[in-house]
Every structure is written in C-alpha cells, then in structure tokens.
Design a protein around this motif. Structure first.
Motif, PDB file in Angstrom:
ATOM      1  N   PHE A 200     -76.307  36.353  34.797  1.00  0.00           N
ATOM      2  CA  PHE A 200     -76.460  35.329  35.836  1.00  0.00           C
ATOM      3  C   PHE A 200     -75.460  35.650  36.932  1.00  0.00           C
ATOM      4  O   PHE A 200     -74.259  35.607  36.715  1.00  0.00           O
ATOM      5  CB  PHE A 200     -76.213  33.940  35.253  1.00  0.00           C
ATOM      6  CG  PHE A 200     -76.487  32.816  36.204  1.00  0.00           C
ATOM      7  CD1 PHE A 200     -77.792  32.462  36.507  1.00  0.00           C
ATOM      8  CD2 PHE A 200     -75.457  32.108  36.783  1.00  0.00           C
ATOM      9  CE1 PHE A 200     -78.069  31.414  37.377  1.00  0.00           C
ATOM     10  CE2 PHE A 200     -75.720  31.062  37.649  1.00  0.00           C
ATOM     11  CZ  PHE A 200     -77.022  30.708  37.944  1.00  0.00           C
TER      12      PHE A 200
ATOM     13  N   GLU B 158     -82.362  33.369  40.220  1.00  0.00           N
ATOM     14  CA  GLU B 158     -81.845  34.379  39.291  1.00  0.00           C
ATOM     15  C   GLU B 158     -82.896  34.757  38.249  1.00  0.00           C
ATOM     16  O   GLU B 158     -83.053  35.926  37.916  1.00  0.00           O
ATOM     17  CB  GLU B 158     -80.569  33.878  38.610  1.00  0.00           C
ATOM     18  CG  GLU B 158     -79.342  34.026  39.458  1.00  0.00           C
ATOM     19  CD  GLU B 158     -79.004  35.479  39.688  1.00  0.00           C
ATOM     20  OE1 GLU B 158     -78.728  36.206  38.717  1.00  0.00           O
ATOM     21  OE2 GLU B 158     -79.025  35.917  40.852  1.00  0.00           O
TER      22      GLU B 158
ATOM     23  N   GLN C 254     -81.823  35.450  29.904  1.00  0.00           N
ATOM     24  CA  GLN C 254     -81.085  34.407  30.604  1.00  0.00           C
ATOM     25  C   GLN C 254     -81.580  33.071  30.059  1.00  0.00           C
ATOM     26  O   GLN C 254     -82.797  32.857  29.937  1.00  0.00           O
ATOM     27  CB  GLN C 254     -81.355  34.449  32.100  1.00  0.00           C
ATOM     28  CG  GLN C 254     -80.858  35.685  32.789  1.00  0.00           C
ATOM     29  CD  GLN C 254     -81.348  35.732  34.225  1.00  0.00           C
ATOM     30  OE1 GLN C 254     -82.531  35.564  34.487  1.00  0.00           O
ATOM     31  NE2 GLN C 254     -80.441  35.974  35.145  1.00  0.00           N
TER      32      GLN C 254
END
Length: 161
Positions: free
Chosen positions: A40, A53, A104
């Motif tokens: 990130f 992101e 993520q």
C-alpha cells in the motif's frame, strides 16, 4: 469468540467503491484503527486512496477487466465485552495476513455497535505476482481453523457450530 464471515464477492468497480466507503465510514470507526496490508503506497487511508491503490495493482498486472471479481468483503466479530477495538484490529490484521498472503487487504474495526467486529476488503489480484484469488468452501473452513487457533492462543472463547 470470533466469528468469521464472507459477506460478498463483488464484480463491479462501483460496488468496490461503495464497500470501501462503507467500511471506512467515520461514523462507524476511528481513523487510527484503519490498516491496509501488503503493498500500500498511499500516505493516508481514505476511500479514494484505497480504491486507487487496489486499482493500481490490477492495472500493473493487466487484470482490470470487466466481469472479473473486484473484491472480497468479510467480517470477523466477537462477543460483547470480550475484546477491545485495538485488539480487534490486531487480530483481524494477523488473520488476513495469514489467510490472504500476497494481497492488499483493508482492515477496519467498527466501533458503532456493542459487539466488536472488523470488516476486511481483499483485492483479489496479488500484488506479488498478479495471480487472482480463488476461494472455495474449503478455503473458508481453513480460514476458520486459523481464526479458532488465534482465539485459543489469546484465551478467547471458540465459536460453536
């Protein structure tokens, strides 16, 4: 007693935006409790930065196509009074780092109810190699076993089926 649930697998970018906004709603959480695992690169955790992101990783590996899964949304919740919001965050971060390695994951404890819980939103495209996350009933059962072990290690009660 941690209860792990998968709420949704989204197929649309707009649905991903909505779930990220919902999870990060300031009426439901505190700024210092939000966390994103993995690669990130934004300075702040905001709905816009998380979405951007997640999309960056998808574009990096050419996976930003219509019709592919755009997110996985789940929760881990506890009995009232069993655990504090900071502990919920730590528990949820450790859990998703084990279950969704290489992805993520936005983790946000909600503090607006009497039962402590954290929402998590997974970007299905791995930031390490671009492989798409595929989950099955077996994967959920394996994640629940990890969750149960983490509860035992912390002296928390185990959910009964």
């Amino acid at each position: 007693m941690a209860i792990l649930k998968i709420i949704a697998h989204g197929l649309r970018r707009e649905a991903k935006r909505k779930v990220i906004r919902y999870v990060l709603d300031p009426k439901k959480t505190q700024d210092d409790l939000s966390h994103v695992t993995g690669d990130f690169q934004a300075e702040e955790i905001t709905p816009k930065s998380v979405f951007q992101e997640f999309q960056r990783v998808r574009r990096l590996f050419g996976k930003d196509k219509k019709g592919s899964r755009t997110y996985l949304h789940g929760t881990v919740s506890f009995a009232p009074g069993e655990i504090q919001p900071e502990q919920v965050k730590d528990f949820a971060v450790e859990l998703v780092e084990q279950v969704y390695q290489g992805h993520q994951v936005l983790v946000v404890p909600h503090t607006d109810t009497d039962h402590p819980h954290a929402h998590f939103v997974v970007e299905p495209v791995s930031y390490e190699n671009g492989v798409m996350l595929h989950t099955s009933k077996h994967d959920l059962e394996a994640a629940k076993k990890i969750c149960e072990k983490m509860c035992r290690d912390r002296g928390l009660t185990i959910a009964k089926k």
